[in-house]
Write a protein that holds these residues in place. Structure first.
Motif, PDB file in Angstrom:
ATOM      1  N   LEU A 218      43.989  32.935  29.963  1.00  0.00           N
ATOM      2  CA  LEU A 218      44.565  34.273  30.072  1.00  0.00           C
ATOM      3  C   LEU A 218      45.900  34.409  29.345  1.00  0.00           C
ATOM      4  CD1 LEU A 218      43.913  34.963  33.853  1.00  0.00           C
ATOM      5  CD2 LEU A 218      42.675  35.894  31.908  1.00  0.00           C
ATOM      6  N   ALA A 219      46.330  33.390  28.655  1.00  0.00           N
ATOM      7  CA  ALA A 219      47.666  33.389  28.062  1.00  0.00           C
ATOM      8  C   ALA A 219      47.864  34.550  27.101  1.00  0.00           C
ATOM      9  CB  ALA A 219      47.936  32.067  27.362  1.00  0.00           C
ATOM     10  N   ARG A 220      46.911  34.804  26.243  1.00  0.00           N
ATOM     11  CA  ARG A 220      47.088  35.869  25.264  1.00  0.00           C
ATOM     12  C   ARG A 220      47.087  37.238  25.929  1.00  0.00           C
ATOM     13  NH1 ARG A 220      44.232  35.519  19.658  1.00  0.00           N
ATOM     14  NH2 ARG A 220      45.725  33.843  19.590  1.00  0.00           N
ATOM     15  N   SER A 221      46.214  37.436  26.891  1.00  0.00           N
ATOM     16  CA  SER A 221      46.178  38.747  27.551  1.00  0.00           C
ATOM     17  C   SER A 221      47.390  38.972  28.458  1.00  0.00           C
ATOM     18  CB  SER A 221      44.888  38.902  28.350  1.00  0.00           C
ATOM     19  OG  SER A 221      44.838  37.974  29.392  1.00  0.00           O
ATOM     20  N   GLU A 222      48.060  37.905  28.867  1.00  0.00           N
ATOM     21  CA  GLU A 222      49.263  38.038  29.689  1.00  0.00           C
ATOM     22  C   GLU A 222      50.534  38.159  28.851  1.00  0.00           C
ATOM     23  OE1 GLU A 222      49.455  38.488  32.965  1.00  0.00           O
ATOM     24  OE2 GLU A 222      47.276  38.562  32.898  1.00  0.00           O
ATOM     25  N   GLY A 223      50.404  38.125  27.537  1.00  0.00           N
ATOM     26  CA  GLY A 223      51.559  38.357  26.678  1.00  0.00           C
ATOM     27  C   GLY A 223      52.153  37.128  26.044  1.00  0.00           C
ATOM     28  N   ALA A 224      51.392  36.049  25.949  1.00  0.00           N
ATOM     29  CA  ALA A 224      51.950  34.836  25.352  1.00  0.00           C
ATOM     30  C   ALA A 224      51.916  34.864  23.837  1.00  0.00           C
ATOM     31  CB  ALA A 224      51.205  33.601  25.858  1.00  0.00           C
TER      32      ALA A 224
ATOM     33  N   PHE B 297      56.194  31.262  19.020  1.00  0.00           N
ATOM     34  CA  PHE B 297      56.509  32.045  20.216  1.00  0.00           C
ATOM     35  C   PHE B 297      57.902  32.640  20.109  1.00  0.00           C
ATOM     36  CE2 PHE B 297      53.682  29.326  23.135  1.00  0.00           C
ATOM     37  CZ  PHE B 297      52.659  30.243  23.056  1.00  0.00           C
ATOM     38  N   THR B 298      58.063  33.824  20.666  1.00  0.00           N
ATOM     39  CA  THR B 298      59.408  34.343  20.901  1.00  0.00           C
ATOM     40  C   THR B 298      59.898  33.715  22.212  1.00  0.00           C
ATOM     41  OG1 THR B 298      58.603  36.252  22.142  1.00  0.00           O
ATOM     42  CG2 THR B 298      58.842  36.527  19.753  1.00  0.00           C
ATOM     43  N   ALA B 299      61.135  33.963  22.562  1.00  0.00           N
ATOM     44  CA  ALA B 299      61.677  33.378  23.795  1.00  0.00           C
ATOM     45  C   ALA B 299      60.933  33.909  25.019  1.00  0.00           C
ATOM     46  CB  ALA B 299      63.171  33.676  23.910  1.00  0.00           C
ATOM     47  N   ARG B 300      60.600  35.191  25.033  1.00  0.00           N
ATOM     48  CA  ARG B 300      59.869  35.785  26.160  1.00  0.00           C
ATOM     49  C   ARG B 300      58.468  35.193  26.253  1.00  0.00           C
ATOM     50  NH1 ARG B 300      56.272  39.834  26.851  1.00  0.00           N
ATOM     51  NH2 ARG B 300      56.367  40.972  28.812  1.00  0.00           N
ATOM     52  N   GLU B 301      57.795  35.053  25.122  1.00  0.00           N
ATOM     53  CA  GLU B 301      56.443  34.491  25.116  1.00  0.00           C
ATOM     54  C   GLU B 301      56.440  33.024  25.527  1.00  0.00           C
ATOM     55  OE1 GLU B 301      54.654  37.305  21.560  1.00  0.00           O
ATOM     56  OE2 GLU B 301      55.384  35.291  21.114  1.00  0.00           O
ATOM     57  N   ALA B 302      57.465  32.286  25.133  1.00  0.00           N
ATOM     58  CA  ALA B 302      57.568  30.884  25.546  1.00  0.00           C
ATOM     59  C   ALA B 302      57.767  30.773  27.052  1.00  0.00           C
ATOM     60  CB  ALA B 302      58.719  30.201  24.808  1.00  0.00           C
TER      61      ALA B 302
ATOM     62  N   ILE C  82      56.674  32.972  29.296  1.00  0.00           N
ATOM     63  CA  ILE C  82      55.377  33.314  29.897  1.00  0.00           C
ATOM     64  C   ILE C  82      54.429  32.126  29.803  1.00  0.00           C
ATOM     65  CG2 ILE C  82      53.322  34.760  29.624  1.00  0.00           C
ATOM     66  CD1 ILE C  82      55.210  37.042  28.808  1.00  0.00           C
ATOM     67  N   ALA C  83      54.389  31.485  28.634  1.00  0.00           N
ATOM     68  CA  ALA C  83      53.515  30.324  28.460  1.00  0.00           C
ATOM     69  C   ALA C  83      53.910  29.181  29.386  1.00  0.00           C
ATOM     70  CB  ALA C  83      53.538  29.863  27.007  1.00  0.00           C
ATOM     71  N   ALA C  84      55.201  28.947  29.541  1.00  0.00           N
ATOM     72  CA  ALA C  84      55.656  27.875  30.431  1.00  0.00           C
ATOM     73  C   ALA C  84      55.285  28.170  31.880  1.00  0.00           C
ATOM     74  CB  ALA C  84      57.169  27.692  30.292  1.00  0.00           C
ATOM     75  N   LEU C  85      55.432  29.414  32.307  1.00  0.00           N
ATOM     76  CA  LEU C  85      55.051  29.770  33.676  1.00  0.00           C
ATOM     77  C   LEU C  85      53.540  29.648  33.888  1.00  0.00           C
ATOM     78  CD1 LEU C  85      57.388  32.811  34.396  1.00  0.00           C
ATOM     79  CD2 LEU C  85      57.487  30.516  35.388  1.00  0.00           C
ATOM     80  N   LEU C  86      52.751  30.017  32.885  1.00  0.00           N
ATOM     81  CA  LEU C  86      51.301  29.876  33.006  1.00  0.00           C
ATOM     82  C   LEU C  86      50.884  28.412  33.100  1.00  0.00           C
ATOM     83  CD1 LEU C  86      49.848  32.617  30.646  1.00  0.00           C
ATOM     84  CD2 LEU C  86      49.498  32.403  33.090  1.00  0.00           C
ATOM     85  N   VAL C  87      51.511  27.571  32.296  1.00  0.00           N
ATOM     86  CA  VAL C  87      51.191  26.142  32.354  1.00  0.00           C
ATOM     87  C   VAL C  87      51.597  25.562  33.705  1.00  0.00           C
ATOM     88  CG1 VAL C  87      51.814  23.886  31.388  1.00  0.00           C
ATOM     89  CG2 VAL C  87      51.226  25.755  29.871  1.00  0.00           C
ATOM     90  N   LEU C  88      52.748  25.958  34.210  1.00  0.00           N
ATOM     91  CA  LEU C  88      53.188  25.490  35.517  1.00  0.00           C
ATOM     92  C   LEU C  88      52.242  25.948  36.625  1.00  0.00           C
ATOM     93  CD1 LEU C  88      55.445  24.032  37.105  1.00  0.00           C
ATOM     94  CD2 LEU C  88      56.517  26.262  37.354  1.00  0.00           C
ATOM     95  N   ALA C  89      51.845  27.217  36.580  1.00  0.00           N
ATOM     96  CA  ALA C  89      50.924  27.742  37.598  1.00  0.00           C
ATOM     97  C   ALA C  89      49.540  27.108  37.478  1.00  0.00           C
ATOM     98  CB  ALA C  89      50.822  29.259  37.469  1.00  0.00           C
ATOM     99  N   ALA C  90      49.136  26.777  36.261  1.00  0.00           N
ATOM    100  CA  ALA C  90      47.826  26.151  36.068  1.00  0.00           C
ATOM    101  C   ALA C  90      47.812  24.708  36.555  1.00  0.00           C
ATOM    102  CB  ALA C  90      47.429  26.209  34.592  1.00  0.00           C
TER     103      ALA C  90
END
Length: 127
Positions: A79-85, A93-98, A100-108
């Motif tokens: 879901l990373a791309r659909s969540e704005g990564a 990645f921009t700082a915001r996208e990075a 989001i990606a870090a939070l997704l990896v942590l949650a996963a």
């Protein structure tokens, strides 16, 4: 082997007319099951425990929970791309996208870490 099974099953499910979310879930399930089975089998062989002991039902339950947590992780990372990564790897990645990606990896990774920690705790607690 893992990626081929996951990609093949997901893409063939989509090509046969299944909705994209179902095809993605099937591909993630095949990938998680293959990864968990390969890692579990060789971990079991490396530990030298070739005959079942007491508590084999608990081990099967933990293995099932481990596969479910891996399936959840694969689905969440998809879901990373659909969540704005962003469109990685097409651009950085921009700082915001990075973030989001870090939070997704942590949650996963969190559910599998909890299952692994509970497995370690039961191994330490049992004499």
């Amino acid at each position: 082997m893992i990626l081929r099974g996951a990609y093949g099953s997901g893409s063939m499910a989509f090509l046969t007319g299944q909705p994209l979310w179902l095809a993605y879930a099937l591909g993630a399930a095949v990938g998680a099951i293959a990864f968990g089975a390969i890692l579990g089998l060789f971990g079991w062989l490396a530990s030298g425990r070739l005959r079942p002991r007491d508590g084999w039902r608990a081990r099967i339950g933990l293995a099932f929970c481990s596969v479910l947590s891996l399936w959840f992780a694969a689905a969440l990372l998809g879901l990373a791309r659909s969540e704005g990564a962003g469109p990685w790897p097409n651009r950085a990645f921009t700082a915001r996208e990075a973030g989001i990606a870090a939070l997704l990896v942590l949650a996963a990774a969190l559910p599998h870490a909890v299952v692994s920690a509970s497995r370690l705790r039961t191994r330490i607690a049992a004499p």
